[in-house]
Design an enzyme around this catalytic site. Structure first.
Site, mmCIF file in Angstrom:
data_model
loop_
_atom_site.group_PDB
_atom_site.id
_atom_site.type_symbol
_atom_site.label_atom_id
_atom_site.label_comp_id
_atom_site.label_asym_id
_atom_site.label_seq_id
_atom_site.Cartn_x
_atom_site.Cartn_y
_atom_site.Cartn_z
ATOM 1 N N HIS A 1 0.826 -1.216 0.000
ATOM 2 C CA HIS A 1 0.000 0.000 0.000
ATOM 3 C C HIS A 1 0.867 1.276 0.000
ATOM 4 O O HIS A 1 0.778 2.108 -0.907
ATOM 5 C CB HIS A 1 -0.898 0.010 1.239
HETATM 6 C C1 BDR Z 1 -2.783 1.356 5.222
HETATM 7 O O1 BDR Z 1 -3.038 1.077 6.593
HETATM 8 C C2 BDR Z 1 -1.847 0.728 7.246
HETATM 9 O O2 BDR Z 1 -2.022 -0.463 7.968
HETATM 10 C C3 BDR Z 1 -0.774 0.594 6.197
HETATM 11 O O3 BDR Z 1 0.478 1.081 6.701
HETATM 12 C C4 BDR Z 1 -1.281 1.468 5.077
HETATM 13 O O4 BDR Z 1 -0.901 2.813 5.259
HETATM 14 C C5 BDR Z 1 -3.445 0.290 4.365
HETATM 15 O O5 BDR Z 1 -4.837 0.289 4.585
#
Ligand code: BDR
Ligand code: CA
Length: 311
Positions: free
Chosen positions: A236
């Site tokens: 992500h």
């Molecule tokens: C996002 O949420 C966090 O757990 C990760 O670092 C990322 O920024 C994904 O939904």
């Protein structure tokens, strides 16, 4: 080079994103700001300091919000581990962060860069929300904001909401309404930026301590995802970081985006207007797709730049 501030909550994929950012020629990284999110503020700050030292990124680290603007804090420790770093303690010699709070630092850098500054936010948007509330002239001092957060469709923190938005929906809506173009690297795109265990081993085989850290830090999430039936880790935050540097391998569309702040089962949903009769002003872009092969190639190209030390 683009002057950027990275606002983050490391966090496993935040850590990988910062590893990549450190080698992106497109960036002049001015600072890191930390926020509570995946784990507590104390821990995200500790991790950011450790990471910066580990990769030789000599920039100020500013501490920000310990929780959302108006709500109780939620975290993602079950995904990222209680320490946010899969049990890897990147001990560091810099004991203290800067004495300025994150939103004041963001403003000061924005003033100094006279409209050129870009914010890359890969955690909950509390620090940015605070900055916009405190400094009404901030929007005209920023070029754009790239976030990892949101989704035009399904969520991951709930069926409706992605974690970074769900964690502080009011702050997120302030950001979308601030008048600065927001590029939403949401789940639509980041779920496609999947690295398999084999991809991760290709990185580790590069041999540097940073490449091995990359492999080690993602193992907990790979095990977590396996239980959900996914073979690998969705990158992500790294995907948002690469988009911020160069959007050419991504597909983004102008969109009107607001955040649901009142719904009981839709709290934190990024309600996104891509196709309607355009009654909503287009306040940003929804990034919907990535060329996965090109993404992986860029990850390898950047990670190759970390030197393998002799002995
Ligand atoms: C996002 O949420 C966090 O757990 C990760 O670092 C990322 O920024 C994904 O939904
Ligand atoms: Ca994050």
């Amino acid at each position: 080079m683009k002057p950027v501030i990275i606002d983050c909550d490391p966090g496993v994929d935040d850590a990988v994103a910062i590893l990549l950012a450190n080698k992106l020629p497109e960036f002049n990284i001015l600072a890191i700001t930390t926020v509570a999110g995946n784990v507590s503020l104390e821990r995200t700050t500790y991790n950011a300091l450790g990471l910066a030292e580990f990769i030789g990124l000599d920039v100020p680290v500013y501490r920000g919000a310990a929780g959302p603007m108006f709500r109780e804090r939620v975290d993602a420790a079950e995904v990222h581990g209680n320490d946010g770093m899969a049990g890897i303690d990147l001990a560091h010699s810099r004991k203290e962060v800067e004495g300025v709070i994150a939103w004041d630092a963001i403003y000061q850098h924005a003033v100094a860069w006279k409209g050129e500054l870009e914010l890359i936010a890969i955690g909950p948007l509390t620090n940015l929300g605070m900055a916009f509330i405190k400094y009404p002239d901030l929007p005209k001092l920023l070029k754009r904001i790239v976030i990892m957060g949101g989704s035009t469709n399904e969520g991951n923190a709930s069926p409706a909401a992605e974690f970074n938005i769900y964690a502080d929906p009011e702050a997120a809506d302030i950001v979308f309404c601030a008048g600065v173009p927001v590029h939403m690297c949401g789940l639509d795109m980041t779920m496609k930026a999947l690295m398999t265990p084999e991809d991760i081993e290709r990185v580790a085989a590069l041999g540097s301590k940073e490449a091995k850290f990359f492999r080690d830090v993602v193992q907990g999430i790979i095990a977590f995802m396996k239980k959900l039936g996914v073979d690998g880790i969705n990158m992500h935050d790294p995907a948002a970081m690469l988009y911020a540097a160069d959007g050419s391998i991504f597909k983004a569309y102008p969109a009107g985006i607001r955040v649901e702040t009142r719904g009981s089962i839709t709290l934190g949903k990024t309600v996104t207007d891509l196709y309607s009769d355009a009654k909503w002003p287009k306040n940003g872009f929804a990034v919907m797709d990535v060329d996965c092969e090109a993404f992986m190639a860029r990850v390898m190209e950047l990670m190759k730049q970390y030197q393998v030390l002799a002995g």
